[in-house]
Structure formats: C-alpha cells, structure tokens
Design an enzyme around this catalytic site. Sequence first.
Site, PDB file in Angstrom:
ATOM      1  N   GLU A  32      27.845  22.236   4.277  1.00 47.76           N
ATOM      2  CA  GLU A  32      28.198  23.403   5.085  1.00 47.76           C
ATOM      3  C   GLU A  32      29.612  23.835   4.700  1.00 47.76           C
ATOM      4  OE1 GLU A  32      27.135  25.664   7.431  1.00 47.76           O
ATOM      5  OE2 GLU A  32      29.222  26.310   7.489  1.00 47.76           O
ATOM      6  N   GLN A  33      29.786  25.141   4.527  1.00 48.40           N
ATOM      7  CA  GLN A  33      31.090  25.628   4.074  1.00 48.40           C
ATOM      8  C   GLN A  33      32.180  25.518   5.152  1.00 48.40           C
ATOM      9  OE1 GLN A  33      30.597  29.760   3.056  1.00 48.40           O
ATOM     10  NE2 GLN A  33      30.275  30.407   5.163  1.00 48.40           N
ATOM     11  N   ARG A 106      23.507  30.091  21.061  1.00 45.79           N
ATOM     12  CA  ARG A 106      23.318  29.568  19.711  1.00 45.79           C
ATOM     13  C   ARG A 106      24.040  28.231  19.527  1.00 45.79           C
ATOM     14  NH1 ARG A 106      26.038  28.977  15.062  1.00 45.79           N
ATOM     15  NH2 ARG A 106      24.896  29.121  13.106  1.00 45.79           N
ATOM     16  N   TYR A 215      19.859  38.529  29.267  1.00 49.73           N
ATOM     17  CA  TYR A 215      19.131  37.329  29.697  1.00 49.73           C
ATOM     18  C   TYR A 215      20.138  36.212  29.971  1.00 49.73           C
ATOM     19  CZ  TYR A 215      19.426  36.508  24.590  1.00 49.73           C
ATOM     20  OH  TYR A 215      19.844  36.395  23.278  1.00 49.73           O
ATOM     21  N   ASP A 297      17.470  32.905   7.329  1.00 50.08           N
ATOM     22  CA  ASP A 297      18.011  34.213   6.952  1.00 50.08           C
ATOM     23  C   ASP A 297      18.237  34.344   5.440  1.00 50.08           C
ATOM     24  OD1 ASP A 297      17.973  35.024   9.536  1.00 50.08           O
ATOM     25  OD2 ASP A 297      20.143  35.273   9.765  1.00 50.08           O
TER      26      ASP A 297
HETATM   27  C1  LIG Z   1      22.495  40.670  17.341  1.00 45.41           C
HETATM   28  C2  LIG Z   1      21.597  39.538  16.956  1.00 45.41           C
HETATM   29  C3  LIG Z   1      20.717  39.022  17.901  1.00 45.41           C
HETATM   30  C4  LIG Z   1      19.843  37.985  17.552  1.00 45.41           C
HETATM   31  N1  LIG Z   1      18.976  37.522  18.496  1.00 45.41           N
HETATM   32  C5  LIG Z   1      18.076  36.568  18.148  1.00 45.41           C
HETATM   33  C6  LIG Z   1      17.131  36.066  19.107  1.00 45.41           C
HETATM   34  O1  LIG Z   1      17.121  36.474  20.272  1.00 45.41           O
HETATM   35  N2  LIG Z   1      16.252  35.119  18.714  1.00 45.41           N
HETATM   36  C7  LIG Z   1      16.235  34.625  17.436  1.00 45.41           C
HETATM   37  O2  LIG Z   1      15.396  33.770  17.129  1.00 45.41           O
HETATM   38  N3  LIG Z   1      17.138  35.054  16.512  1.00 45.41           N
HETATM   39  C8  LIG Z   1      18.037  36.006  16.833  1.00 45.41           C
HETATM   40  N4  LIG Z   1      18.950  36.440  15.910  1.00 45.41           N
HETATM   41  C9  LIG Z   1      18.874  35.905  14.530  1.00 45.41           C
HETATM   42  C10 LIG Z   1      19.403  34.505  14.380  1.00 45.41           C
HETATM   43  O3  LIG Z   1      20.713  34.390  14.854  1.00 45.41           O
HETATM   44  C11 LIG Z   1      19.360  34.122  12.888  1.00 45.41           C
HETATM   45  O4  LIG Z   1      18.175  34.601  12.309  1.00 45.41           O
HETATM   46  C12 LIG Z   1      19.388  32.620  12.721  1.00 45.41           C
HETATM   47  O5  LIG Z   1      20.478  32.049  13.369  1.00 45.41           O
HETATM   48  C13 LIG Z   1      19.420  32.299  11.218  1.00 45.41           C
HETATM   49  O6  LIG Z   1      19.828  30.997  10.993  1.00 45.41           O
HETATM   50  P1  LIG Z   1      20.168  30.501   9.523  1.00 45.41           P
HETATM   51  O7  LIG Z   1      20.473  29.048   9.644  1.00 45.41           O
HETATM   52  O8  LIG Z   1      19.131  30.930   8.561  1.00 45.41           O
HETATM   53  O9  LIG Z   1      21.484  31.299   9.105  1.00 45.41           O
HETATM   54  P2  LIG Z   1      22.988  31.156   9.714  1.00 45.41           P
HETATM   55  O10 LIG Z   1      22.954  30.894  11.169  1.00 45.41           O
HETATM   56  O11 LIG Z   1      23.733  32.335   9.221  1.00 45.41           O
HETATM   57  O12 LIG Z   1      23.528  29.853   9.006  1.00 45.41           O
HETATM   58  C14 LIG Z   1      23.933  29.821   7.664  1.00 45.41           C
HETATM   59  C15 LIG Z   1      24.941  28.695   7.501  1.00 45.41           C
HETATM   60  O13 LIG Z   1      25.238  28.545   6.133  1.00 45.41           O
HETATM   61  C16 LIG Z   1      26.635  28.430   5.966  1.00 45.41           C
HETATM   62  N5  LIG Z   1      26.916  28.906   4.598  1.00 45.41           N
HETATM   63  C17 LIG Z   1      26.890  30.190   4.156  1.00 45.41           C
HETATM   64  N6  LIG Z   1      27.156  30.228   2.844  1.00 45.41           N
HETATM   65  C18 LIG Z   1      27.342  28.934   2.448  1.00 45.41           C
HETATM   66  C19 LIG Z   1      27.608  28.323   1.190  1.00 45.41           C
HETATM   67  N7  LIG Z   1      27.757  29.038   0.071  1.00 45.41           N
HETATM   68  N8  LIG Z   1      27.720  26.979   1.147  1.00 45.41           N
HETATM   69  C20 LIG Z   1      27.573  26.222   2.279  1.00 45.41           C
HETATM   70  N9  LIG Z   1      27.324  26.752   3.491  1.00 45.41           N
HETATM   71  C21 LIG Z   1      27.185  28.094   3.573  1.00 45.41           C
HETATM   72  C22 LIG Z   1      27.223  29.285   7.067  1.00 45.41           C
HETATM   73  O14 LIG Z   1      28.549  28.908   7.344  1.00 45.41           O
HETATM   74  C23 LIG Z   1      26.272  28.979   8.211  1.00 45.41           C
HETATM   75  O15 LIG Z   1      26.669  27.826   8.930  1.00 45.41           O
HETATM   76  C24 LIG Z   1      19.854  37.459  16.233  1.00 45.41           C
HETATM   77  C25 LIG Z   1      20.769  37.943  15.290  1.00 45.41           C
HETATM   78  C26 LIG Z   1      21.633  38.966  15.648  1.00 45.41           C
HETATM   79  C27 LIG Z   1      22.614  39.490  14.635  1.00 45.41           C
END
Ligand SMILES: Cc1cc2nc3c(=O)[nH]c(=O)nc-3n(C[C@H](O)[C@H](O)[C@H](O)COP(=O)(O)OP(=O)(O)OC[C@H]3O[C@@H](n4cnc5c(N)ncnc54)[C@H](O)[C@@H]3O)c2cc1C
Length: 397
Positions: A32-33, A106, A215, A297
């Site tokens: 993790e960065q 979150r 909510y 994502d």
């Molecule tokens: C306004 C809004 C409302 C939302 N509401 C909902 C909801 O109600 N329900 C729902 O399910 N989802 C919701 N989401 C979406 C949800 O927050 C994300 O889809 C989800 O958290 C994605 O998780 P992830 O782990 O894929 O990405 P992230 O949470 O972005 O995690 C990525 C991680 O990788 C790390 N990283 C990045 N680049 C590097 C690198 N090069 N090397 C090492 N580490 C790195 C980052 O620091 C981070 O910790 C919402 C999003 C938004 C913007």
Amino acid sequence: MTRQLLVAGGGIGGLAAALSAARAGWEVRLYEQAQVFSEVGAGLQLGPNATRILQAWGLGHALAQVASFPKRISARSSTSGRELASLPLDGRCIQRYGAPYATVHRSDLHEMLRRAVQAGGGVHLHLASEVAHFEVVPEGVQLSWADGRIVEGDALVGADGVWSAVRAQLLADGPAQPTGHLAFRTLVPMADVPAAVRRQEVAAWLGPRLHAVTYPVRAGDMLNLVLIVQGEPPEDPRAWDDEGLAADAQQALAGSCSALQDLAQAASAWGRWTLCDRPPLTGPDAMVRGRVALLGDAAHPMRPFLAQGAGMALEDAAELGRCLGPVQDLELGLPAALGRYAMQRWQRVARVQARSRRNGEVFHATGLQRLGRDLSLAVLGRRLMDLPWLYGHPNVG
Ligand SMILES: Cc1cc2nc3c(=O)[nH]c(=O)nc-3n(C[C@H](O)[C@H](O)[C@H](O)COP(=O)(O)OP(=O)(O)OC[C@H]3O[C@@H](n4cnc5c(N)ncnc54)[C@H](O)[C@@H]3O)c2cc1C
C-alpha cells in the site's frame, strides 16, 4: 507448496482480496502506498450481495458493531421532500436475500477487514510501498522499488484504485474520465440532524440535475450526506478534497426542500470528489492478462449511483479466492484460474456499471422525463427499487 500472491493497493478491494486468497491457502504480500492506514472516505452502502460475503468470511458480528441497518430505502423529491416510493428492508432483506442491507463508514469497513487479515494470518502488509512497475518473469511476477527492493510472487493483483498503476501498465488504456459530476460528502452527528431527516433509512432525494443520498453510519451516531451535482471537474480530477465547500454545497441545494437545506446547514466539514469512470467492461481480458489480474476500481471504476463500487470489489475478491483455492499447477493452472475469475466477473460488473450510468440519468431527470419517473415510481416503486439480479447473486466465497 507455497503459492504467493502479490497485491498492489490496500483499500477495501486489496484487503478483501488478501483475506480471500489467504483463506484459500495462499501466502499474500500486500503493498500500500500510504504511510498509514487512515480514516479516508465517507459512508458506503452495502447491499445483501456484499454483506453475504462478509458473513461468509465470519465478519457478520464485526459488521454489526459498526454498521447501521436501515429499515427502508426511500425515494424522495429533492424539491418537495415528498416520498415517491419506498422499499422495506427490515426483515425482508434477510428473508429474501439471506443477508442484511447495511450502511457503514468506509474506514470502519476498512479497519474491520484489516483486523480480519491480521487475525487470519498468511498476509504480510507493507505500508509506504508505492507500486510503480511490475515485470512478468518466467516463474511469476516481480515488483521492484527505487531503493533496489525486489519481490517476486506467482501472480499479481492490481487493487490500486481508479488511478491504478498496474492497470496503466497492463492495459495502457489511458486514465479514467470525469463523468461530469461532483460529489460533496459530509457526516453530521445524529444529534444535530434536523428531525425531518433523522430516520433509519437510506433516502435518495431526486432533483433536477442533482440528487442527494442520506443514511446513518457509525452504528447510527452519524448521518452521511452525499450530494451529487453536475459540474465541471477541477483541473486535477484526482483531487478529492478542497477548502470552502460548505458554501458551494449549500448553494447547490438552494432550490431544494427545507429538510435538505437545514441538514446541509448542520454540516461542518465537507469533502468533494470529482467522479470518474470507464465504460462498462467488454470482455474478460480487461480484467486479467496471464498472471496479472485487476480488481475493484482498478478494473471497473463506476459511478456511485447504484451504490455498488465496494460491493463489486468484495464480490471480485470472493471470486478470486474461489478460483485460486484449487490451483496446484502454477504454470498452466494459475493463468487458467485467473482467466476463470475474469470470466465469472466481467459480465456482471459490466451490467452494474451500465445500470449505474443509467441511474444517474434517471436520478437527475428534468421536465417531462422527471414527471414520468415520478409517476413510474408511484405506480411500480417497490418493483423498480428491488433488484433480485443484483442482491440475489450467488456470490458467497
Ligand atoms: C461519492 C461516492 C460514493 C460512493 N458510495 C458507494 C456506496 O454507497 N457503496 C459502494 O459499494 N461503493 C461506493 N462508492 C465506491 C467505493 O468507494 C469504491 O468503489 C471502493 O472503495 C473501491 O475500492 P478499491 O479498493 O478498489 O479502491 P480504493 O478504495 O481507491 O483503494 C485503492 C488503494 O490502493 C492504494 N494505491 C493506489 N495506487 C497505488 C500504488 N501505485 N501502489 C500501492 N498502493 C496504491 C490507494 O492508496 C488505496 O489505498 C462510492 C464512491 C464515491 C466516489
């Protein structure tokens, strides 16, 4: 035989992937960065498709400690505050889908997953480790850092979010694009929430060219408010926080009902996100190439209008564990297992991405379309709001 998985990114998706793979017998190294795991983010809704996975991982009790379990989902007019339709959740959701509908901060979900990862063993968490480059070598995948550190594993999962470095190298398909929406988010202590909004429900307040969602989170101690408006992105769409946002948010709500305006007045600290997404996935090779897989994502950034971004990341993780578990033959079996993961996931995720986009248009409708929407909700509300294809998916891992 030790099977080693490298995971880039320690958000909800990365931690869930690590947990799921470790449960399937893999040794995981996660990079993790960030220097520390911090309290980033705001509220998240978790449909029963997501909470069912947490339950299967033995986290139902931990979730109950930090989440809220709204009694209903309500669609309201943002201008009058009038309820247009509702979907009861209380009892019904568990009965119909085998798991509750939850709302959670979150960072509470993140901390819950982090603890589960540490308690379960088999996962090494490395902070301050930004993954910049990977290399596929004959025996696996290598990550290297500027300080000369090199690690090797059998496979790599890019769970590094919407601006994924792993994706950039794997697919070279350019960055995610702004959707034309800005999200303002805030948390209001429940004691300060105006009585008209202080309900144990998920409320979507639908207005012309904007919508708000409210909510409870933090076991009901706080109310989460997210306000989505149409607007130009700032120069750097990656910036997710800003100064002086309260006035912008209040101005955006100027034409809304007094309940929403009073709630916005009660909020003290706001964050702002530029929403970015990609078109729905078109095939499995957008999620996996050989020994490198994308998850959450990084694979499928989506608009939050179906509230499923984190849910899809949890589903990805559960499927990944299911596919990796039986792998014995790393040379042939591992790419085949990752290929199976992508085959199992891409169409479902594409459907969720497409539906999220469509919801945005429906939520922000104006004029005749808005009237038609409100009429449909009045007549068919419950049927439109309940989504068996989404909530009833057999995704437990
Ligand atoms: C306004 C809004 C409302 C939302 N509401 C909902 C909801 O109600 N329900 C729902 O399910 N989802 C919701 N989401 C979406 C949800 O927050 C994300 O889809 C989800 O958290 C994605 O998780 P992830 O782990 O894929 O990405 P992230 O949470 O972005 O995690 C990525 C991680 O990788 C790390 N990283 C990045 N680049 C590097 C690198 N090069 N090397 C090492 N580490 C790195 C980052 O620091 C981070 O910790 C919402 C999003 C938004 C913007």
